[in-house]
Design a protein around this motif. Structure first.
Motif, PDB file in Angstrom:
ATOM      1  N   TYR A   1       0.848  -1.191   0.000  1.00 41.54           N
ATOM      2  CA  TYR A   1       0.000   0.000   0.000  1.00 41.54           C
ATOM      3  C   TYR A   1       0.886   1.244   0.000  1.00 41.54           C
ATOM      4  O   TYR A   1       1.713   1.425   0.897  1.00 41.54           O
ATOM      5  N   VAL A   2       0.700   2.091  -1.014  1.00 38.76           N
ATOM      6  CA  VAL A   2       1.469   3.328  -1.150  1.00 38.76           C
ATOM      7  C   VAL A   2       0.523   4.499  -0.944  1.00 38.76           C
ATOM      8  O   VAL A   2      -0.586   4.530  -1.503  1.00 38.76           O
ATOM      9  N   VAL A   3       0.959   5.464  -0.136  1.00 39.16           N
ATOM     10  CA  VAL A   3       0.123   6.624   0.172  1.00 39.16           C
ATOM     11  C   VAL A   3      -0.075   7.467  -1.081  1.00 39.16           C
ATOM     12  O   VAL A   3       0.879   7.758  -1.823  1.00 39.16           O
ATOM     13  N   ASP A   4      -1.322   7.852  -1.326  1.00 40.65           N
ATOM     14  CA  ASP A   4      -1.647   8.694  -2.474  1.00 40.65           C
ATOM     15  C   ASP A   4      -1.160  10.108  -2.182  1.00 40.65           C
ATOM     16  O   ASP A   4      -1.617  10.749  -1.230  1.00 40.65           O
TER      17      ASP A   4
ATOM     18  N   VAL B   1      -7.656   2.195   2.965  1.00 44.20           N
ATOM     19  CA  VAL B   1      -6.883   1.488   1.949  1.00 44.20           C
ATOM     20  C   VAL B   1      -7.816   0.824   0.955  1.00 44.20           C
ATOM     21  O   VAL B   1      -8.994   0.583   1.241  1.00 44.20           O
TER      22      VAL B   1
ATOM     23  N   HIS C   1      -5.467   8.349   1.989  1.00 48.79           N
ATOM     24  CA  HIS C   1      -5.808   7.152   1.214  1.00 48.79           C
ATOM     25  C   HIS C   1      -4.522   6.464   0.782  1.00 48.79           C
ATOM     26  O   HIS C   1      -3.560   7.111   0.375  1.00 48.79           O
ATOM     27  N   ALA C   2      -4.508   5.145   0.875  1.00 46.93           N
ATOM     28  CA  ALA C   2      -3.364   4.336   0.441  1.00 46.93           C
ATOM     29  C   ALA C   2      -3.820   3.421  -0.682  1.00 46.93           C
ATOM     30  O   ALA C   2      -4.806   2.694  -0.540  1.00 46.93           O
ATOM     31  N   LYS C   3      -3.102   3.491  -1.781  1.00 45.05           N
ATOM     32  CA  LYS C   3      -3.449   2.703  -2.959  1.00 45.05           C
ATOM     33  C   LYS C   3      -2.715   1.372  -2.935  1.00 45.05           C
ATOM     34  O   LYS C   3      -1.533   1.297  -2.592  1.00 45.05           O
TER      35      LYS C   3
ATOM     36  N   PHE D   1       4.679   4.629   2.290  1.00 43.41           N
ATOM     37  CA  PHE D   1       3.897   3.406   2.118  1.00 43.41           C
ATOM     38  C   PHE D   1       3.613   2.824   3.494  1.00 43.41           C
ATOM     39  O   PHE D   1       4.284   3.164   4.484  1.00 43.41           O
ATOM     40  N   LEU D   2       2.597   1.982   3.552  1.00 44.25           N
ATOM     41  CA  LEU D   2       2.228   1.353   4.814  1.00 44.25           C
ATOM     42  C   LEU D   2       3.104   0.133   5.016  1.00 44.25           C
ATOM     43  O   LEU D   2       2.986  -0.865   4.296  1.00 44.25           O
TER      44      LEU D   2
ATOM     45  N   ILE E   1      -6.576   6.687   7.869  1.00 48.54           N
ATOM     46  CA  ILE E   1      -6.109   6.199   6.569  1.00 48.54           C
ATOM     47  C   ILE E   1      -7.009   5.058   6.124  1.00 48.54           C
ATOM     48  O   ILE E   1      -7.251   4.110   6.877  1.00 48.54           O
TER      49      ILE E   1
END
Length: 585
Positions: free
Chosen positions: A159-162, A453, A168-170, A360-361, A451
């Motif tokens: 998961y990468v932070v937008d 996801v 939001h994490a994409k 990123f998470l 956050i």
């Protein structure tokens, strides 16, 4: 031993003499042979002169055995064979062990095992319900058969932070089992990039670049108003830069006139000066209106300078990661997102003393897939919504971290859940049923963590282990719960003796003892444990493996007290006696 008979019978038939069967002598002298013959003759003469028949003791037992009932003859033969058996053979017989079956044994559950294997082999999303009473080995059976399933592993995720929406994490897919290694490599790369970026911001090179940028901004601003400044000074009007922009003021001999001095001037002179200022103000306003564009341009140049510094710090490390994962197209997209998130965070926090961006998470690393194990089997010991789905929480440094739940840990494998746990926490069942319906896993956010996801596909198979009471409670929580489980396997409590014989039962018991670290079971124990199982089953064989295990554990403890190397009949009988007396459960 002698028997009496009357003389008439003696006259009717010759006296009967039964000699002892002597083994042939190895060697005898003539004198010994003569002595034997003489003794025989004397015996015959003695019998002829009396009404007593002599039977030799060793043959008497055989004659009595021939006329005894069948059961007594068998007992006599067994006693004789036991007496004739050498001591060494008896010791070997007493030490014979029951050979356990090669794999974990589940007593009499052949039908249920077939259904479970069929259900687990049906594919993803084909969830299974195992119904059976406690003690029938439901959980162990599900775990053992789950390890036999051969499935392709599910993809991993990062998961990468937008950067445009930090809350939001994409999600990005990764090749199976690559998640932990990839996250570790990205984590190390980001740590090095942060350190290098911090050093660059404090470097002389960066300071000079900022000074040049500010000087260029001042020069462009001054150049924009330079023409109007010269014309204003020619009319004794000064153009003064303030915090809010530019100000026009009367000037005398190159110095700004104070307000009290200006008010003391003649009215005609004041009106003349004010008229000049009004004309110059309109022209200055038109020039100043173009300065924000220049300031924005300068700000863009500053951000570009920071991005360039961030790229210089990050790209060498990311290039090494790209080379290490050259075959992954999705990994390339994930690394692009990591780079963009780092650059955005660098520009946003360029002036901060501590630069610790959330790019990123990070995740509690899910164990790597063992290639020797066909699939993963996860037993849900805790069944809250966060335990099942996962949770976005914070680590010791306050940074957000993803804690994977059971469904995520299982990947494409098996998740075993006990129904009583879900019945005790209805919110847990609602979370699990939502994941089954949507075929997606959405981790929950811990309190204070804002956050969200992207959901990831739910690829595992749920095996719900339940008894009748827990199942009825789930049906009360959500009527129609059975629609989630198209496959049902029911475990039997007992089976007929014809379906589970003593030999098979004993081998299964030996396997049970071996699996739990107990002593080997002596072969003589087999009929005892089988008889106890039949007694507990009311004439059928009881399949309550937990009861059998407790009995063997108690017998094993008794054997240990007697320093025995095996579980013997005496140990088991004592354990049964204690159970009957209420000393053991």
């Amino acid at each position: 031993m002698v028997f009496w008979r009357n003389r008439s019978e003696k006259k009717a038939e010759a006296p009967v003499t039964v000699e002892a069967e002597m083994p042939p002598p190895i060697s005898h002298s003539r004198e010994a042979g003569a002595a034997v013959a003489e003794g025989t003759a004397e015996t015959a003469d003695a019998e002829a002169s009396t009404n007593v028949v002599t039977l030799v003791t060793s043959r008497l037992a055989d004659r009595l055995a021939d006329v005894a009932p069948t059961g007594e003859r068998r007992e006599v033969k067994e006693q004789k064979s036991a007496k004739e058996m050498p001591t060494k053979d008896l010791a070997v017989k007493d030490s014979v062990q029951i050979k356990p079956v090669e794999q974990t044994h589940f007593f009499g559950q052949k039908r249920a095992i077939g259904k479970i294997r069929s259900a687990l082999g049906a594919g993803r999303g084909e969830h299974l319900l195992i119904l059976g009473e406690p003690g029938t080995g439901r959980l162990e059976l599900a775990e053992a058969l789950g390890t036999e399933v051969d499935r392709a592993p599910a993809a991993d995720w990062i998961y990468v932070v937008d950067p445009d929406a930090p809350s939001h994490a994409k999600g990005f897919t990764l090749p199976p089992s690559e998640g932990p290694r990839f996250r570790r490599d990205v984590r190390l790369t980001l740590d090095k990039a942060r350190a290098a970026f911090g050093r660059y911001l404090k470097s002389e090179e960066h300071r000079i670049s900022l000074d040049l940028l500010e000087e260029d901004m001042r020069y462009r601003s001054e150049r924009a108003v330079e023409s109007i400044r010269r014309r204003a000074e020619a009319q004794n009007i000064a153009v003064v830069k303030s915090l809010d922009g530019y100000v026009l003021a009367p000037m005398h001999e190159g110095r700004v006139v104070r307000s009290d001095v200006f008010r003391a001037l003649p009215e005609a002179l004041k009106r003349n000066v004010e008229a000049k200022i009004t004309v110059l103000e309109d022209e200055l306003q038109s020039i100043v209106s173009t300065l924000p564009d220049a300031e924005f341009e300068a700000s863009e140049k500053h951000d570009a300078l920071v991005r360039q510094a961030a790229l210089r710090s990050l790209r060498p490390g990311l290039a090494a990661v790209r080379r290490a994962y050259a075959d992954g197209v999705s990994i390339g997209a994930a690394l692009d997102a990591v780079e963009e998130a780092f650059l955005a965070a660098a520009v946003r926090h360029a002036g901060a003393e501590i630069f610790a961006p959330v790019v990123f998470l990070d995740s509690e690393d899910i164990h790597l897939i063992d290639p020797t194990v066909p699939t993963k089997v996860v037993i849900a010991r805790q069944t809250s919504a966060s335990d099942l789905l996962g949770e976005i929480s914070r680590d010791a440094l306050g940074l957000p971290v993803l804690l994977p739940g059971h469904l995520m840990r299982a990947g494409s494998g098996i998740v075993i859940v006990e129904a009583w746990r879900l019945a005790a926490d209805p919110s847990a069942w609602l979370a699990l049923s939502a994941a089954i319906r949507s075929k997606q896993i959405v981790p929950v956010s811990a309190p204070g963590v804002g956050i969200k996801v992207d959901p990831i596909p739910f690829a595992a198979t749920v095996v719900l282990v339940s008894d009748a009471q827990s199942w009825s409670k789930l049906e009360a929580i959500e009527p129609g719960v059975s629609r989630y489980f198209p496959h049902v396997a029911k475990l039997a409590d007992t089976v007929p003796m014809s379906e589970l014989g003593e030999a098979e039962f004993a081998k299964g018991a030996a396997r049970l003892a071996a699996d739990h670290g107990l002593r080997p079971i002596n072969a003589a124990v087999a009929p005892v444990i089988y008889k106890d199982a039949v007694r507990r089953g009311g004439g059928r064989v009881s399949l309550a493996g937990i009861r059998l295990l407790h009995l063997l554990q108690e017998a094993d403890a008794i054997a240990a007290d007697h320093s025995a190397s095996q579980i013997r009949v005496a140990d088991l009988n004592e354990a049964l006696s204690r159970r009957a007396d209420g000393d053991t459960p």
